[in-house]
Design a protein around this motif. Structure first.
Motif, PDB file in Angstrom:
ATOM      1  N   UNK A   1     -69.890 -67.080 -34.023  1.00  0.00           N
ATOM      2  CA  UNK A   1     -69.898 -68.542 -34.109  1.00  0.00           C
ATOM      3  C   UNK A   1     -69.283 -69.059 -35.406  1.00  0.00           C
ATOM      4  N   UNK A   2     -67.998 -68.909 -35.552  1.00  0.00           N
ATOM      5  CA  UNK A   2     -67.392 -69.266 -36.835  1.00  0.00           C
ATOM      6  C   UNK A   2     -67.581 -70.729 -37.240  1.00  0.00           C
ATOM      7  N   UNK A   3     -67.611 -71.639 -36.266  1.00  0.00           N
ATOM      8  CA  UNK A   3     -67.799 -73.037 -36.681  1.00  0.00           C
ATOM      9  C   UNK A   3     -69.202 -73.231 -37.245  1.00  0.00           C
ATOM     10  N   UNK A   4     -70.165 -72.531 -36.627  1.00  0.00           N
ATOM     11  CA  UNK A   4     -71.539 -72.619 -37.149  1.00  0.00           C
ATOM     12  C   UNK A   4     -71.601 -72.061 -38.573  1.00  0.00           C
ATOM     13  N   UNK A   5     -70.871 -70.958 -38.780  1.00  0.00           N
ATOM     14  CA  UNK A   5     -70.843 -70.354 -40.119  1.00  0.00           C
ATOM     15  C   UNK A   5     -70.232 -71.349 -41.103  1.00  0.00           C
ATOM     16  N   UNK A   6     -69.151 -71.968 -40.675  1.00  0.00           N
ATOM     17  CA  UNK A   6     -68.491 -72.953 -41.545  1.00  0.00           C
ATOM     18  C   UNK A   6     -69.436 -74.110 -41.843  1.00  0.00           C
ATOM     19  N   UNK A   7     -70.134 -74.573 -40.805  1.00  0.00           N
ATOM     20  CA  UNK A   7     -71.065 -75.689 -41.003  1.00  0.00           C
ATOM     21  C   UNK A   7     -72.147 -75.312 -42.004  1.00  0.00           C
ATOM     22  N   UNK A   8     -72.644 -74.081 -41.898  1.00  0.00           N
ATOM     23  CA  UNK A   8     -73.715 -73.724 -42.842  1.00  0.00           C
ATOM     24  C   UNK A   8     -73.149 -73.577 -44.252  1.00  0.00           C
ATOM     25  N   UNK A   9     -71.895 -73.144 -44.369  1.00  0.00           N
ATOM     26  CA  UNK A   9     -71.282 -73.077 -45.709  1.00  0.00           C
ATOM     27  C   UNK A   9     -71.129 -74.478 -46.302  1.00  0.00           C
ATOM     28  N   UNK A  10     -70.757 -75.412 -45.460  1.00  0.00           N
ATOM     29  CA  UNK A  10     -70.617 -76.800 -45.955  1.00  0.00           C
ATOM     30  C   UNK A  10     -71.968 -77.307 -46.456  1.00  0.00           C
ATOM     31  N   UNK A  11     -73.001 -76.997 -45.685  1.00  0.00           N
ATOM     32  CA  UNK A  11     -74.353 -77.421 -46.097  1.00  0.00           C
ATOM     33  C   UNK A  11     -74.733 -76.766 -47.418  1.00  0.00           C
ATOM     34  N   UNK A  12     -74.457 -75.449 -47.509  1.00  0.00           N
ATOM     35  CA  UNK A  12     -74.806 -74.718 -48.749  1.00  0.00           C
ATOM     36  C   UNK A  12     -74.131 -75.318 -49.973  1.00  0.00           C
ATOM     37  N   UNK A  13     -72.926 -75.803 -49.787  1.00  0.00           N
ATOM     38  CA  UNK A  13     -72.194 -76.391 -50.923  1.00  0.00           C
ATOM     39  C   UNK A  13     -72.668 -77.813 -51.220  1.00  0.00           C
ATOM     40  N   UNK A  14     -73.588 -78.303 -50.423  1.00  0.00           N
ATOM     41  CA  UNK A  14     -74.117 -79.645 -50.658  1.00  0.00           C
ATOM     42  C   UNK A  14     -73.310 -80.736 -49.977  1.00  0.00           C
ATOM     43  N   UNK A  15     -72.430 -80.334 -49.059  1.00  0.00           N
ATOM     44  CA  UNK A  15     -71.632 -81.339 -48.347  1.00  0.00           C
ATOM     45  C   UNK A  15     -72.406 -81.773 -47.093  1.00  0.00           C
ATOM     46  N   UNK A  16     -73.450 -82.521 -47.314  1.00  0.00           N
ATOM     47  CA  UNK A  16     -74.359 -82.837 -46.206  1.00  0.00           C
ATOM     48  C   UNK A  16     -73.690 -83.712 -45.141  1.00  0.00           C
ATOM     49  N   UNK A  17     -72.871 -84.655 -45.568  1.00  0.00           N
ATOM     50  CA  UNK A  17     -72.211 -85.562 -44.616  1.00  0.00           C
ATOM     51  C   UNK A  17     -70.724 -85.583 -44.913  1.00  0.00           C
ATOM     52  N   UNK A  18     -69.921 -85.784 -43.896  1.00  0.00           N
ATOM     53  CA  UNK A  18     -68.491 -85.903 -44.188  1.00  0.00           C
ATOM     54  C   UNK A  18     -68.207 -87.197 -44.959  1.00  0.00           C
TER      55      UNK A  18
END
Ligand SMILES: Nc1ncnc2c1ncn2[C@@H]1O[C@H](COP(=O)(O)OP(=O)(O)OP(=O)(O)O)[C@@H](O)[C@H]1O
Length: 547
Positions: A126-143
């Motif tokens: 699930x690469x998009x899920x992985x990407x989404x969790x990386x975005x969250x980890x970096x603190x990018x909660x919302x676009x």
């Protein structure tokens, strides 16, 4: 009547797309009407001050969780079928996806497993899920607003002219869709050798910064990225690289020498596009554009500024581009409080900077000067004062530049003196103050320079020194400050508008202190003289236009 036929299907298509991506978020919700969907997209755009023009703009993202559904709904059918076939071959079960609404609606509220790319990508978890969790980890909660509109536009393979304020997250606005789509291409087996995405920037420092951001998101994607420099250009096997970050000169030279084939490139991004369309770069850009010959290549231009002349030029290389503007075009970011400081003579600048530092300018402080010689000279002066200072300019080797940037990022250096090399794109955490020691060469340079502070919803402060010689450029900068709700004296706004060729200012001495005259007049005393100079400039202008 023809107009009716032209517009009706496109609105319908737009509504279908909206319905696909939005209802996927909540499978149980009733399907809204076409008008509701279009209105809802416009409500989101209005809320985030996103203006979009061009045929059939895709709806903006309401949240990152919509990314999975948008990725699937915009996936070219051939790719989706290839991925399905791969699942079948692997003996897996799958929902029909691609452009199918049924598949979209079977997704969970968070773009969850049943519609996740697990189905489209048997090769990866699930690469998009992985990407989404990386975005969250970096603190990018919302676009951010530009991400909301640019991400679905690029996923829908739309060519793009995107303008958004400095520090508003344009880097992720192109990196996220590139990562998503390349991963889908890879899963579908559509995977030629050589780079599939190229991001061009005007400076190596900016490309290096993008590489840092990309490296945070790459793990788990199965993709490889490379920052093109002397070593990687000769030592690397670039056929194994998926995303290439480069400067125009090195890349264009490699393309011209047939060391690099760009015919597999699906995404070409020009960051700081208006700079790249300036003389000096444009020939190299031409070579790269010609090299990216894939029929499905998507080209996107990003910047915080886009003068009309450059936009017209840019449009000649794009296919029916979407034009996305966040906020007002060509304006300074409002989060920065800005002021102009008259410093009398040239030598008054050093005195004024010392005064500001003594009064307690909060570090980190970025100081812009006009040339590498002036950077070195000011560096010497401030070192002598015991300031934790460093400087960066084209005079330094890439390694020394990287060290100066790192020291500033880590807080070892409090004051960094820079030329316009750092004026664009550089993202330093928490710069409090930008000082324009030397007046910027253009309003666009001013916008980019002061945009090094006040980034990502933070505030900042910018102080711009000016002397008599800066009179020709004072008015447009004063206007920018006024537009950002800053205070400027009325007489500055009333100065006559000058043509570009009349905006020339006297050349600055390489030294930051002219001659031995360090005893400058106190700041503010020369205002009358300045006004007289300005009156003369205006009178000369009038005389010229009368004749
Ligand atoms: N969705 C997000 N949420 C929170 N912070 C974000 C988000 N996206 C980006 N950022 C942060 O915002 C900052 C600015 O981003 P970025 O450098 O991409 O801005 P930019 O628009 O390219 O600016 P410039 O025009 O100066 O190049 C970075 O520190 C980045 O980490």
């Amino acid at each position: 009547m023809e107009l009716f036929h032209d517009t009706e299907p496109s609105q319908k298509q737009q509504a279908d797309q909206l319905e696909e991506s939005w209802t996927a978020v909540d499978p149980g919700c009733p399907v809204p009407s076409t008008r509701d969907l279009l209105e809802a997209a416009n409500v989101v755009r209005k809320h985030y001050r996103i203006k979009v023009s061009g045929p059939e703009p895709p709806p903006p993202l309401r949240s990152w969780s919509e990314l999975t559904a948008v990725a699937i709904s915009t996936q070219p059918l051939a790719m989706a079928d290839a991925a399905s076939a791969a699942v079948d071959a692997a003996g897996g079960s799958h929902h029909r996806h691609g452009n199918s609404k049924t598949a979209q609606r079977s997704g969970g509220a968070d773009g969850s497993e049943s519609t996740g790319l697990a189905h489209a990508s048997p090769a990866g978890p699930k690469p998009v899920q992985v990407l989404l969790s990386r975005l969250q980890q970096q603190g990018y909660a919302h676009p951010t607003p530009i991400q909301r509109q640019a991400v679905p536009a690029l996923l829908a393979s739309r060519e793009l002219l995107a303008v958004a304020p400095t520090g508003s997250g344009k880097t992720l606005a192109f990196l996220v869709p590139i990562l998503v789509r390349l991963r889908q291409l890879k899963s579908a087996g559509d995977w030629p050798a050589w780079p599939k995405a190229v991001v061009l920037s005007p400076t190596h420092e900016l490309s290096a910064q993008q590489a840092r951001t990309l490296n945070l998101l790459l793990p788990g994607s199965g993709l490889r990225a490379c920052l093109l420099n002397k070593a990687t250009a000769t030592g690397n096997d670039l056929s194994k690289v998926d995303i290439l970050l480069a400067n125009p000169l090195r890349l264009a030279t490699m393309v011209a020498n047939r060391q690099l084939d760009l015919s597999g490139v699906r995404f070409l991004v020009l960051d700081e596009a208006d700079k790249l369309f300036e003389l000096g770069f444009v020939e190299q850009i031409d070579g790269v554009l010609a090299g990216c010959s894939h029929r499905d290549v998507v080209r996107a231009l990003f910047s915080a500024t886009l003068p009309d002349k450059v936009e017209n030029l840019a449009r000649t290389v794009l296919k029916q581009p979407l034009r996305v503007i966040v906020g007002a075009k060509n304006t300074a970011v409002h989060a920065v409080s800005q002021r102009l400081l008259y410093v009398g003579q040239e030598a008054g600048k050093l005195l004024a900077l010392r005064q500001l530092l003594a009064e307690g300018l909060k570090p980190p402080v970025l100081v812009f000067v006009a040339s590498k010689e002036r950077a070195a000279a000011l560096h010497r002066e401030l070192l002598y004062d015991g300031v934790h200072v460093d400087s960066i300019s084209a005079a330094l080797s890439p390694t020394a530049c990287a060290a100066a940037v790192d020291n500033f990022r880590s807080g070892k250096t409090w004051v960094l003196i820079a030329t316009d090399l750092l004026g664009r794109g550089m993202d330093f955490v928490g710069i409090n103050t930008v000082v324009n020691y030397d007046f910027p060469n253009s309003p666009m340079d001013y916008i980019h320079r002061i945009g090094r502070t006040g980034r990502a919803n933070k505030t900042g402060c910018a102080i711009t020194f000016y002397v008599e010689g800066d009179a020709p450029l004072l008015r447009p900068i004063a206007n920018l400050i006024k537009e950002a709700n800053g205070e400027v004296p009325d007489w500055m706004l009333r100065l006559k508008k000058l043509r570009t060729k009349d905006r020339k200012r006297p050349a600055l001495s390489p030294e930051v202190v002219s001659g031995a005259n360090t005893n400058t007049k106190p700041v503010n005393k020369g205002r009358k003289k300045l006004k007289r100079t300005l009156a003369t400039v205006n009178a000369n202008e009038r005389r010229q236009s009368d004749t």
